[in-house]
Design an enzyme around this catalytic site. Sequence first.
Site, mmCIF file in Angstrom:
data_model
loop_
_atom_site.group_PDB
_atom_site.id
_atom_site.type_symbol
_atom_site.label_atom_id
_atom_site.label_comp_id
_atom_site.label_asym_id
_atom_site.label_seq_id
_atom_site.Cartn_x
_atom_site.Cartn_y
_atom_site.Cartn_z
ATOM 1 N N HIS A 101 0.849 -1.196 0.000
ATOM 2 C CA HIS A 101 0.000 0.000 0.000
ATOM 3 C C HIS A 101 0.883 1.243 0.000
ATOM 4 C CE1 HIS A 101 -2.904 3.005 1.356
ATOM 5 N NE2 HIS A 101 -3.848 2.177 0.948
ATOM 6 N N GLU B 265 -3.928 2.054 -7.131
ATOM 7 C CA GLU B 265 -4.252 3.170 -6.241
ATOM 8 C C GLU B 265 -3.393 4.372 -6.616
ATOM 9 O OE1 GLU B 265 -3.213 2.778 -2.175
ATOM 10 O OE2 GLU B 265 -1.215 2.049 -2.645
#
Length: 260
Positions: free
Chosen positions: A103, A175
Amino acid sequence: MALRRPMVAGNWKMNGSAQLAQELFKKFATKLQNDSAEVVLCPPSIYLESVRQLLDENKEALNGCLVRMGTQNVSQHDFGAYTGEISGQMLKDSGCRYVIIGHSERRRMYGETSDIVAEKFAAAQKHGLTPILCVGESGPAREARRTFEVIAEELDVVIEKNGTMAFDNAIIAYEPLWAVGTGKSATPEQAQEVHAFIRKRLSEVSPFIGENIRILYGGSVTPSNAADLFAQPDVDGGLIGGVSLNATEFLSLCTIAMSA
């Protein structure tokens, strides 16, 4: 064309509570109707046992639905003097099926390089966990028209260490860093363009994996923009941050994914 089941994965980050888990399952038990989409909850590790208990308690009510448990991080090490770390085997023992890897917040705040991400990807799969591999470009990289270059580099490091076939048991989440937690989402067209690139990149080394891998979009997904995002041919659901902390809105995203 492959039939890829949509996924909605809720990343609570360092938020949430046992009460939130109870609220979610109360809604799931009455509102989720089928298995046309897979729902994954990724709470802080301290709440994994609470979520597992709720999965067991609601097993009958959720019969026919796919609600799974995931986690937000895993150590690249199997065991040892790594204070504060949690191994893949420990997470597997806790009932996790999925683990978020790479992430942007882990990369930026904790110095996780692409090499470390590749090692964590390997550690997850070694212990039977499915990685949700996050890739994405910064605002400056997008402005410099380096989006594809950055994402290719992040994918290639994982491929070089683990082999292309490792993606037979993996999820990818795009993302864009400029959209994470900002309230500014990529347009459906922007998301589709990048998802199509990721799929093409993997298809070049394995047509089967390129066709079948699920690619999620993560970056300020809300009930108001989810339908248009999830309708894109290469967008297979979402990795959800803030909205996953609101039981009503998160359920709305799950419902949208089920009809995508």
